[in-house]
Design a protein around this motif. Structure first.
Motif, mmCIF file in Angstrom:
data_model
loop_
_atom_site.group_PDB
_atom_site.id
_atom_site.type_symbol
_atom_site.label_atom_id
_atom_site.label_comp_id
_atom_site.label_asym_id
_atom_site.label_seq_id
_atom_site.Cartn_x
_atom_site.Cartn_y
_atom_site.Cartn_z
ATOM 1 N N THR A 79 1.062 -35.042 4.713
ATOM 2 C CA THR A 79 0.421 -34.859 3.418
ATOM 3 C C THR A 79 0.884 -35.955 2.459
ATOM 4 O OG1 THR A 79 0.500 -32.483 3.820
ATOM 5 C CG2 THR A 79 0.012 -33.196 1.588
ATOM 6 N N SER A 80 -0.072 -36.519 1.734
ATOM 7 C CA SER A 80 0.270 -37.599 0.803
ATOM 8 C C SER A 80 0.975 -37.048 -0.435
ATOM 9 C CB SER A 80 -0.987 -38.356 0.389
ATOM 10 O OG SER A 80 -1.762 -37.562 -0.473
ATOM 11 N N ALA A 81 1.670 -37.932 -1.128
ATOM 12 C CA ALA A 81 2.388 -37.554 -2.349
ATOM 13 C C ALA A 81 1.409 -37.085 -3.420
ATOM 14 C CB ALA A 81 3.222 -38.728 -2.854
ATOM 15 N N SER A 82 0.253 -37.703 -3.480
ATOM 16 C CA SER A 82 -0.758 -37.329 -4.467
ATOM 17 C C SER A 82 -1.249 -35.897 -4.227
ATOM 18 C CB SER A 82 -1.929 -38.305 -4.412
ATOM 19 O OG SER A 82 -2.957 -37.890 -5.262
ATOM 20 N N THR A 83 -1.474 -35.547 -2.971
ATOM 21 C CA THR A 83 -1.921 -34.201 -2.627
ATOM 22 C C THR A 83 -0.845 -33.172 -2.964
ATOM 23 O OG1 THR A 83 -3.275 -35.111 -0.848
ATOM 24 C CG2 THR A 83 -2.809 -32.755 -0.765
ATOM 25 N N LYS A 84 0.399 -33.522 -2.698
ATOM 26 C CA LYS A 84 1.506 -32.616 -3.017
ATOM 27 C C LYS A 84 1.612 -32.389 -4.522
ATOM 28 C CE LYS A 84 4.383 -33.653 0.991
ATOM 29 N NZ LYS A 84 5.651 -34.254 1.462
ATOM 30 N N ARG A 85 1.474 -33.468 -5.293
ATOM 31 C CA ARG A 85 1.541 -33.330 -6.760
ATOM 32 C C ARG A 85 0.393 -32.472 -7.276
ATOM 33 N NH1 ARG A 85 3.353 -38.876 -6.717
ATOM 34 N NH2 ARG A 85 1.188 -39.531 -6.847
ATOM 35 N N THR A 86 -0.789 -32.674 -6.742
ATOM 36 C CA THR A 86 -1.950 -31.889 -7.157
ATOM 37 C C THR A 86 -1.752 -30.414 -6.810
ATOM 38 O OG1 THR A 86 -3.386 -33.798 -6.830
ATOM 39 C CG2 THR A 86 -4.450 -31.644 -6.926
ATOM 40 N N LEU A 136 1.113 -28.840 -6.374
ATOM 41 C CA LEU A 136 2.179 -28.319 -7.227
ATOM 42 C C LEU A 136 1.650 -28.021 -8.629
ATOM 43 C CD1 LEU A 136 5.114 -27.567 -7.704
ATOM 44 C CD2 LEU A 136 5.560 -29.975 -8.242
ATOM 45 N N ALA A 137 0.851 -28.935 -9.168
ATOM 46 C CA ALA A 137 0.273 -28.718 -10.499
ATOM 47 C C ALA A 137 -0.623 -27.486 -10.507
ATOM 48 C CB ALA A 137 -0.512 -29.949 -10.944
#
Length: 151
Positions: free
Chosen positions: A2-9, A11-12
């Protein structure tokens, strides 16, 4: 992986869902029998603030007669909708109409839609009817509602 962007999204989204609380925006919630309650109600709800700001922004973007006609249409039809609510005249889809007003007016501003002043009055008036009706139905039966509505 999983990409960092997907993880941040993700989490948000989880944080927003965890922080979400019921709106309790209308009918039967809170004090509805004083001038102060009536004055504070539009300032305490995100739906009200969003719509009031959107009407003002859209009117300012249009300029000319819209600067006074669109806000005046919102307030005037909102008062008429409140009267219908106090008289217990049913208006269908009030809460969905309020939600639609936030989305539609937000889009009209975001997309800088340029409509004739009369079309803007009609759109804003329709949405104001829903907002006003919601306010009118909040007024307790044993109160005239004038003090609350004056606020």
């Amino acid at each position: 992986m999983t990409s960092a962007s997907t993880k941040r999204t993700a989490l948000a989204a989880i944080l927003f869902l965890a922080a979400a609380m019921p709106a309790y925006a209308h009918v039967g919630v809170g004090t509805t029998s004083s001038f102060t309650a009536g004055f504070m109600h539009p300032l305490s709800g995100l739906d009200h603030m969003t719509v009031m700001i959107a009407v003002g922004l859209w009117a300012a973007m249009k300029g000319g007669k819209a600067v006074w006609a669109w806000p005046l249409a919102f307030v005037g039809v909102m008062v008429a909708g409140a009267a219908l609510g106090m008289l217990q005249v049913p208006v269908p889809f009030v809460e969905p109409g309020i939600l639609a007003s936030v989305v539609a007016l937000g889009l009209l501003v975001a997309l800088a839609v340029d409509l004739p002043v009369s079309a803007g009055v009609a759109i804003i008036g329709l949405f104001a009817l829903f907002h006003g009706h919601a306010h009118g139905t909040e007024v307790p039966e044993n109160a005239g509602g004038l003090e609350y509505m004056a606020g």
